[in-house]
Design a protein around this motif. Structure first.
Motif, PDB file in Angstrom:
ATOM      1  N   PHE A  19      19.031  53.434  36.309  1.00 33.87           N
ATOM      2  CA  PHE A  19      20.446  53.333  36.683  1.00 33.87           C
ATOM      3  C   PHE A  19      20.689  52.140  37.610  1.00 33.87           C
ATOM      4  N   LEU A  20      19.820  51.933  38.582  1.00 34.51           N
ATOM      5  CA  LEU A  20      19.986  50.808  39.495  1.00 34.51           C
ATOM      6  C   LEU A  20      19.890  49.481  38.750  1.00 34.51           C
ATOM      7  N   ARG A  21      18.929  49.380  37.855  1.00 40.74           N
ATOM      8  CA  ARG A  21      18.785  48.146  37.081  1.00 40.74           C
ATOM      9  C   ARG A  21      19.978  47.936  36.150  1.00 40.74           C
ATOM     10  N   LEU A  22      20.471  49.023  35.550  1.00 48.98           N
ATOM     11  CA  LEU A  22      21.635  48.912  34.682  1.00 48.98           C
ATOM     12  C   LEU A  22      22.854  48.474  35.482  1.00 48.98           C
ATOM     13  N   PHE A  23      23.053  49.068  36.663  1.00 50.50           N
ATOM     14  CA  PHE A  23      24.202  48.666  37.489  1.00 50.50           C
ATOM     15  C   PHE A  23      24.086  47.193  37.888  1.00 50.50           C
ATOM     16  N   ASN A  24      22.929  46.778  38.373  1.00 57.87           N
ATOM     17  CA  ASN A  24      22.759  45.382  38.795  1.00 57.87           C
ATOM     18  C   ASN A  24      23.042  44.417  37.653  1.00 57.87           C
ATOM     19  N   ARG A  25      22.598  44.788  36.467  1.00 56.84           N
ATOM     20  CA  ARG A  25      22.842  43.908  35.320  1.00 56.84           C
ATOM     21  C   ARG A  25      24.332  43.856  34.985  1.00 56.84           C
ATOM     22  N   LEU A  26      25.010  45.001  35.018  1.00 58.50           N
ATOM     23  CA  LEU A  26      26.454  45.018  34.773  1.00 58.50           C
ATOM     24  C   LEU A  26      27.210  44.232  35.833  1.00 58.50           C
ATOM     25  N   PHE A  27      26.705  44.275  37.056  1.00 57.84           N
ATOM     26  CA  PHE A  27      27.372  43.596  38.166  1.00 57.84           C
ATOM     27  C   PHE A  27      27.326  42.077  37.984  1.00 57.84           C
ATOM     28  N   TRP A  28      26.191  41.548  37.513  1.00 57.69           N
ATOM     29  CA  TRP A  28      26.001  40.106  37.484  1.00 57.69           C
ATOM     30  C   TRP A  28      26.191  39.472  36.105  1.00 57.69           C
ATOM     31  N   GLU A  29      25.999  40.207  35.037  1.00 58.75           N
ATOM     32  CA  GLU A  29      25.898  39.570  33.727  1.00 58.75           C
ATOM     33  C   GLU A  29      27.125  39.746  32.841  1.00 58.75           C
ATOM     34  N   GLN A  30      28.207  40.310  33.355  1.00 55.30           N
ATOM     35  CA  GLN A  30      29.448  40.414  32.585  1.00 55.30           C
ATOM     36  C   GLN A  30      30.612  40.504  33.557  1.00 55.30           C
ATOM     37  N   GLU A  31      31.815  40.252  33.073  1.00 58.79           N
ATOM     38  CA  GLU A  31      32.995  40.209  33.945  1.00 58.79           C
ATOM     39  C   GLU A  31      34.095  41.163  33.504  1.00 58.79           C
ATOM     40  N   GLU A  32      33.873  41.909  32.415  1.00 60.69           N
ATOM     41  CA  GLU A  32      34.967  42.652  31.800  1.00 60.69           C
ATOM     42  C   GLU A  32      35.101  44.081  32.321  1.00 60.69           C
ATOM     43  N   VAL A  33      33.987  44.751  32.599  1.00 57.87           N
ATOM     44  CA  VAL A  33      33.984  46.163  32.976  1.00 57.87           C
ATOM     45  C   VAL A  33      33.516  46.298  34.423  1.00 57.87           C
ATOM     46  N   THR A  34      34.322  46.944  35.266  1.00 59.34           N
ATOM     47  CA  THR A  34      33.966  47.145  36.672  1.00 59.34           C
ATOM     48  C   THR A  34      32.940  48.269  36.785  1.00 59.34           C
ATOM     49  N   PRO A  35      31.707  47.980  37.238  1.00 59.90           N
ATOM     50  CA  PRO A  35      30.709  49.046  37.364  1.00 59.90           C
ATOM     51  C   PRO A  35      30.745  49.691  38.751  1.00 59.90           C
ATOM     52  N   VAL A  36      30.572  51.006  38.788  1.00 57.04           N
ATOM     53  CA  VAL A  36      30.560  51.760  40.043  1.00 57.04           C
ATOM     54  C   VAL A  36      29.315  52.644  40.037  1.00 57.04           C
ATOM     55  N   TYR A  37      28.498  52.535  41.077  1.00 54.03           N
ATOM     56  CA  TYR A  37      27.299  53.380  41.180  1.00 54.03           C
ATOM     57  C   TYR A  37      27.456  54.352  42.341  1.00 54.03           C
ATOM     58  N   VAL A  38      27.091  55.621  42.107  1.00 56.88           N
ATOM     59  CA  VAL A  38      27.112  56.614  43.176  1.00 56.88           C
ATOM     60  C   VAL A  38      25.972  57.597  42.953  1.00 56.88           C
ATOM     61  N   ASN A  39      25.240  57.871  44.014  1.00 51.62           N
ATOM     62  CA  ASN A  39      24.173  58.868  43.986  1.00 51.62           C
ATOM     63  C   ASN A  39      24.658  60.075  44.786  1.00 51.62           C
ATOM     64  N   LEU A  40      24.792  61.227  44.131  1.00 52.38           N
ATOM     65  CA  LEU A  40      25.364  62.390  44.800  1.00 52.38           C
ATOM     66  C   LEU A  40      24.467  62.935  45.909  1.00 52.38           C
ATOM     67  N   GLU A  41      23.207  62.529  45.956  1.00 53.01           N
ATOM     68  CA  GLU A  41      22.334  62.932  47.065  1.00 53.01           C
ATOM     69  C   GLU A  41      22.857  62.399  48.392  1.00 53.01           C
ATOM     70  N   HIS A  42      23.596  61.293  48.350  1.00 51.43           N
ATOM     71  CA  HIS A  42      24.044  60.627  49.571  1.00 51.43           C
ATOM     72  C   HIS A  42      25.512  60.916  49.886  1.00 51.43           C
ATOM     73  N   MET A  43      26.082  61.886  49.211  1.00 50.10           N
ATOM     74  CA  MET A  43      27.499  62.184  49.386  1.00 50.10           C
ATOM     75  C   MET A  43      27.701  63.377  50.312  1.00 50.10           C
ATOM     76  N   PRO A  44      28.890  63.487  50.961  1.00 50.96           N
ATOM     77  CA  PRO A  44      29.198  64.681  51.768  1.00 50.96           C
ATOM     78  C   PRO A  44      29.157  65.932  50.906  1.00 50.96           C
ATOM     79  N   ARG A  45      29.061  67.091  51.566  1.00 52.51           N
ATOM     80  CA  ARG A  45      28.904  68.345  50.840  1.00 52.51           C
ATOM     81  C   ARG A  45      30.144  69.243  50.896  1.00 52.51           C
ATOM     82  N   THR A  46      31.254  68.756  51.443  1.00 58.87           N
ATOM     83  CA  THR A  46      32.500  69.524  51.399  1.00 58.87           C
ATOM     84  C   THR A  46      33.487  68.812  50.479  1.00 58.87           C
ATOM     85  N   GLY A  47      34.314  69.592  49.795  1.00 63.88           N
ATOM     86  CA  GLY A  47      35.130  69.076  48.722  1.00 63.88           C
ATOM     87  C   GLY A  47      36.006  67.891  49.076  1.00 63.88           C
ATOM     88  N   ASP A  48      36.809  68.011  50.176  1.00 62.22           N
ATOM     89  CA  ASP A  48      37.737  66.925  50.500  1.00 62.22           C
ATOM     90  C   ASP A  48      36.987  65.676  50.973  1.00 62.22           C
TER      91      ASP A  48
END
Length: 580
Positions: free
Chosen positions: A55-84
């Motif tokens: 996933f990290l390699r895919l995101f990095n490649r999307l970030f640098w090698e094309q201009e048409e689609v905005t890539p967003v990476y998120v790992n839920l391990e690093h996210m807050p644990r309450t809904g809001d």
């Protein structure tokens, strides 16, 4: 080559192997987002198989090698644990990636911005839809219920309003189930996530590790049912697992016999973390991996005191610590491990509940907690029967934990017993050499793409079409009392039965007859009426009588020289030399 980042890769290029085809395929699929050909997908596989690295390699490649689609990476391990809080961070993370992608020279600074710092950037540089959705999210920060719903769908709304193609890469998606939505009116986060998944210009690509829970609780029921197409992410193919072992050994100056690497790949189910850990252990000990016994020793040491021990122990203990009833979860897990592969049934749940003085529901809560951590798996649709996941080294660790915890044994004693166990399981040199040949044949068959090749590779004068095995290439398939080394299944009626002999001695007529009998047994058991295409590989060639019999029965046959030519034709390495 892409510039470094935005995200640092975990695995060095020197030992990264096998996943390039996956990366290329998904890169091209994601580029189809503006044409509405990319839909939301779920990539499911066991932990430590390398999903995050890909996933990290895919995101990095999307970030640098094309201009048409905005890539967003998120790992839920690093996210807050309450809904809001989760929802607000999810949308803020989208904003960071949105602007970092458009201002690449500032991407490191932008990816660190907080919510209050993002608002003026949106106002000054965002298009109308982005400004509208961001203002709506910001206005709801005192209303957890509305904030959670609006923020989670925010990126999809932006893609619709501004006609901006966006793709989300969401890692460890099963952790969505752990988000506490009490403050947001006990919302079901699967339902909250649903609008974002359905966006035509904003598909979501997710990974999941807790395979049975992910499949049942996220994909198999509730609001996200049928919202994802599913792709399995397994271990390395044997050919590449061998390559990984060889690459990992180079810094230590170790010899790794290819046939021993093939056995290591089989023993670990192609798990790249396990393969590298065993090779590293051998390197630290100064042991060349050139025979099965040394492999058995290195594996036993690492499972009981090395990197595998540290990783699995931390994973298991962290899971038990998180359980509300830590003692109960531990007792359930040890009971399951002690059964050595036997399923944990409703009867066992009643017995444990009685012995521990708890309710059966509490036992099942502990079981579900362990299943969410991908340590055990449900074996039936009702979630009443469980077993330890099919991870051989995890099972060995857990059986050792039982010995140490319940019988006052030591890890040193466990290590010695594992060594003898592995030595028995690893088999003879001829067995490991045979596995090596099958590994090369399996990968070659997976590379077949429908082309026609000269019949010289298969002992015939006509061209031979090499079909795309769209369904699978199956190994060691049993049909009654017979076994076929490799079975290739296409998307049509055509199917192949393949025999492999990776040795110097030529195949004789008796072995040909044995293969023909196995093919007849396979045909009788096959659901269709079609005869299989039969292919016999013998590295040492065939006797004249054997060749005559093969031709009489329309069997394709290949010797070692021709197989090496075929391997090169498909961009693969030739078979490694056999020991003298």
């Amino acid at each position: 080559m892409s510039p470094q980042g935005p995200y640092t890769q975990i695995i060095s290029d020197e030992i990264f192997t096998d996943r390039q085809e996956f990366l290329d395929r998904w890169f091209e699929r994601i580029l189809g987002t503006p044409r509405l050909t990319m839909t939301s997908r779920a990539i499911i596989g066991r932990r430590r198989m390398g999903k995050t690295e890909v996933f990290l390699r895919l995101f990095n490649r999307l970030f640098w090698e094309q201009e048409e689609v905005t890539p967003v990476y998120v790992n839920l391990e690093h996210m807050p644990r309450t809904g809001d809080a989760f929802a607000l961070e999810y949308f803020a993370n989208f904003l960071r990636h949105y602007f970092a992608f458009r201002r690449k020279d500032e991407h490191r600074r932008i990816l660190r911005l907080k919510w209050e710092e993002l608002l003026p950037l949106v106002e000054s540089a965002g298009p109308p839809g982005l400004r509208e959705v961001t203002a709506r999210v910001d206005s709801l920060r005192d209303s957890p219920y509305d904030l959670t719903r609006v923020a989670m769908a925010g990126a999809r709304d932006v893609s619709d309003l501004d006609r901006t193609p966006i793709v989300f890469l969401v890692d460890e998606f099963q952790l969505l189930l752990d988000v506490d939505t009490t403050d947001a009116g006990t919302l079901d986060m699967r339902g909250v996530f649903k609008p974002g998944v359905e966006g035509l210009l904003c598909p979501v690509l997710v990974t999941g590790s807790a395979v049975t829970i992910f499949t049942r609780e996220i994909l198999g029921q509730g609001p996200l049912f049928l919202r994802f197409k599913v792709e399995r992410f397994g271990g390395l193919e044997s050919y590449y697992a061998i390559e990984l072992a060889e690459r990992a050994a180079r810094p230590y100056g170790l010899r790794v016999a290819p046939e021993v690497a093939a056995e290591l790949a089989r023993r670990t189910d192609g798990n790249p973390f396990y393969i590298k850990a065993v090779v590293d252990q051998a390197g630290e000990q100064g042991w060349h991996l050139d025979d099965p016994e040394t492999l058995a020793r290195a594996t036993a040491v690492d499972v009981t005191q090395g990197a595998i021990f540290s990783d699995v122990s931390e994973w298991v203990m962290h899971t038990l610590f998180q359980a509300n009833q830590r003692g109960l979860a531990r007792e359930v897990l040890l009971t399951m491990a002690e059964r050595q592969g036997e399923p944990f049934t409703a009867q066992d749940a009643r017995r444990v509940a009685r012995e521990q003085g708890v309710s059966e529901e509490e036992v099942y809560l502990a079981l579900r907690h362990l299943a969410r951590a991908d340590i055990i798996e449900s074996l039936d649709v009702l979630g009443l029967t469980y077993g330890v996941i099919k991870d051989p080294l995890l099972r060995d660790y857990l059986e050792g934990l039982v010995r140490v915890s319940r019988f006052e044994d030591t890890w040193a004693r466990v290590q010695q017993e594992l060594f003898y166990k592995y030595r028995r399981l690893l088999g003879s040199y001829s067995d490991t050499v045979g596995l090596l040949g099958e590994a090369y044949l399996e990968l070659l068959m997976r590379r077949f793409d429908g082309r026609e090749v000269d019949g010289k590779y298969f002992g015939v004068e006509r061209p031979v079409r090499l079909p795309r095995f769209a369904v699978d290439v199956l190994t060691r398939q049993k049909f009654g009392g017979a076994e076929i080394d490799l079975v290739g299944v296409t998307g049509s009626a055509e199917w192949w039965c393949v025999e492999s002999k990776n040795r110097r001695r030529p195949v004789g007529v008796g072995e040909v007859e044995h293969f023909l009998a196995a093919c007849r047994a396979a045909r009788d058991a096959w659901p269709g009426d079609e005869e299989p295409v039969k292919w016999y590989f013998s590295r040492g060639g065939f006797t004249d009588e054997a060749e005559s019999r093969l031709r009489d029965h329309n069997v394709l046959f290949t010797d070692g020289e021709r197989l090496d030519e075929l391997l090169r034709l498909f961009g693969l390495r030739p078979l490694p030399p056999l020991k003298e």
